[in-house]
Design a protein around this motif. Structure first.
Motif, mmCIF file in Angstrom:
data_model
loop_
_atom_site.group_PDB
_atom_site.id
_atom_site.type_symbol
_atom_site.label_atom_id
_atom_site.label_comp_id
_atom_site.label_asym_id
_atom_site.label_seq_id
_atom_site.Cartn_x
_atom_site.Cartn_y
_atom_site.Cartn_z
ATOM 1 N N ALA A 31 1.291 -26.569 -8.350
ATOM 2 C CA ALA A 31 1.470 -26.283 -9.778
ATOM 3 C C ALA A 31 2.945 -26.102 -10.119
ATOM 4 N N GLU A 75 3.807 -26.729 -13.800
ATOM 5 C CA GLU A 75 3.378 -25.602 -14.635
ATOM 6 C C GLU A 75 4.325 -24.424 -14.471
ATOM 7 N N ARG A 96 -8.919 -20.119 -15.903
ATOM 8 C CA ARG A 96 -8.061 -20.688 -14.864
ATOM 9 C C ARG A 96 -7.429 -19.558 -14.075
ATOM 10 N N ARG A 129 -4.084 -18.995 -11.130
ATOM 11 C CA ARG A 129 -2.961 -19.570 -10.403
ATOM 12 C C ARG A 129 -2.487 -18.556 -9.366
ATOM 13 N N LYS A 158 3.038 -19.885 -13.706
ATOM 14 C CA LYS A 158 2.140 -21.020 -13.525
ATOM 15 C C LYS A 158 0.973 -20.955 -14.506
ATOM 16 N N ALA A 211 0.447 -23.617 -17.491
ATOM 17 C CA ALA A 211 -0.763 -24.423 -17.605
ATOM 18 C C ALA A 211 -1.331 -24.347 -19.012
#
Length: 297
Positions: A69, A72, A195, A197, A208, A212
């Motif tokens: 990521a 991001e 989500r 991270r 991150k 995102a």
């Protein structure tokens, strides 16, 4: 916004590496040593560069992070520091294929017409996995960009909030293998995971997550709950406030400055969120409960 495909000439490091170790088990009969393989969290530097409309690459920050990521992370960091104002400011994010440390240098190309003040880099960004952004030139720089006060926002049941850390742990795939990662997660008011991270640095995990949401066009996060896996520092509150989060929760303690900033931003801040309860430091009106509140000690 365009993201370049992965360059073919190098091997990307994963989020974990394997290493041979000795495991020591101590008992009244003595210490027993066994050799075995162990999974370690990968930690490598990431250099974030901004390509202005003049084509010049400006080095903005170097952070020690867990690979994954990366785009991001770069977008979230730039947004959190006020260097970009939204996804439309970014034309493309790509790895720098000319750098010796391929996959450890990311170029963020700004969209045409987006201004970039290179003098702002006097803040001397240098980030580490342990303490986030260090070495800034002044107290004003540490305070970061001003954040709009959160008005309204989501309401979450206390019973839902206290159960979120368990759901976060279920989703932490790398943590289960290594035990060495922080996490930041986005939940709906009903406790559904949107989500998560992970990163060796708690500030990177938040960047991150915000990155995102930014790239997906989902900011602000006023209608979601943000949960962090460790203590809640001033910078985590700052990043969450910049992302417009109305409710920020942590499984450990907040700092005094974190609580002050959350109050100023109109955020709800909860700490020590773990069964069977938690502390509310600011914004208690967003926490709903089906039981009678007990006033006093």
């Amino acid at each position: 916004m365009q993201n370049d495909p992965t360059p073919p000439r190098a091997t990307r490091r994963g989020s974990t590496v394997r290493r041979r170790i000795e495991r020591v088990a101590v008992s009244p009969e003595g210490a027993l040593r066994r050799s075995r393989d162990d999974a370690l969290t990968t930690e490598e530097p990431l250099e974030i560069r901004v390509l202005g409309t003049d084509g010049v690459a400006h080095r903005v920050a170097v952070t020690m992070r867990t690979p994954g990521a990366d785009f991001e992370l770069a977008a979230g960091f730039l947004y959190g520091e006020g260097l970009i104002d939204g996804p439309d400011a970014v034309r493309a994010i790509r790895y720098c294929t000319e750098a010796e440390q391929l996959y450890n240098v990311v170029n963020v190309a700004l969209a045409p017409g987006v201004p970039f003040d290179s003098s702002s880099l006097a803040r001397n960004f240098y980030t580490t996995s342990s303490c986030g952004v260090c070495g800034k030139a002044s107290i004003e720089a540490v305070m970061g960009p001003a954040c709009a006060r959160v008005a309204g926002g989501v309401t979450v049941d206390a019973e839902t909030l206290v159960g979120l850390p368990a759901r976060l742990r279920e989703a932490q795939a790398v943590f289960e293998r290594t035990g060495g990662l922080h996490a930041a997660a986005q939940f709906t008011p009903e406790g559904e995971l949107v989500r998560v991270r992970e990163d060796v640095g708690r500030h990177n995990a938040m960047d991150k997550l915000v990155g995102a949401a930014l790239l997906a066009g989902e900011l602000p996060l006023a209608e979601h709950v943000v949960l962090v896996s460790g203590r809640t520092s001033f910078e985590l509150v700052q990043k969450a406030a910049r992302a417009g989060a109305a409710v920020l929760a942590g499984v450990s303690a907040p700092s005094s400055l974190a609580v002050e900033l959350a109050e100023q931003a109109g955020m709800t801040l909860a700490g020590f969120v773990r069964e069977p309860g938690f502390n509310i430091y600011t914004g208690g009106e967003r926490i709903a409960s089906r039981v009678r509140e007990k006033v006093g000690g």
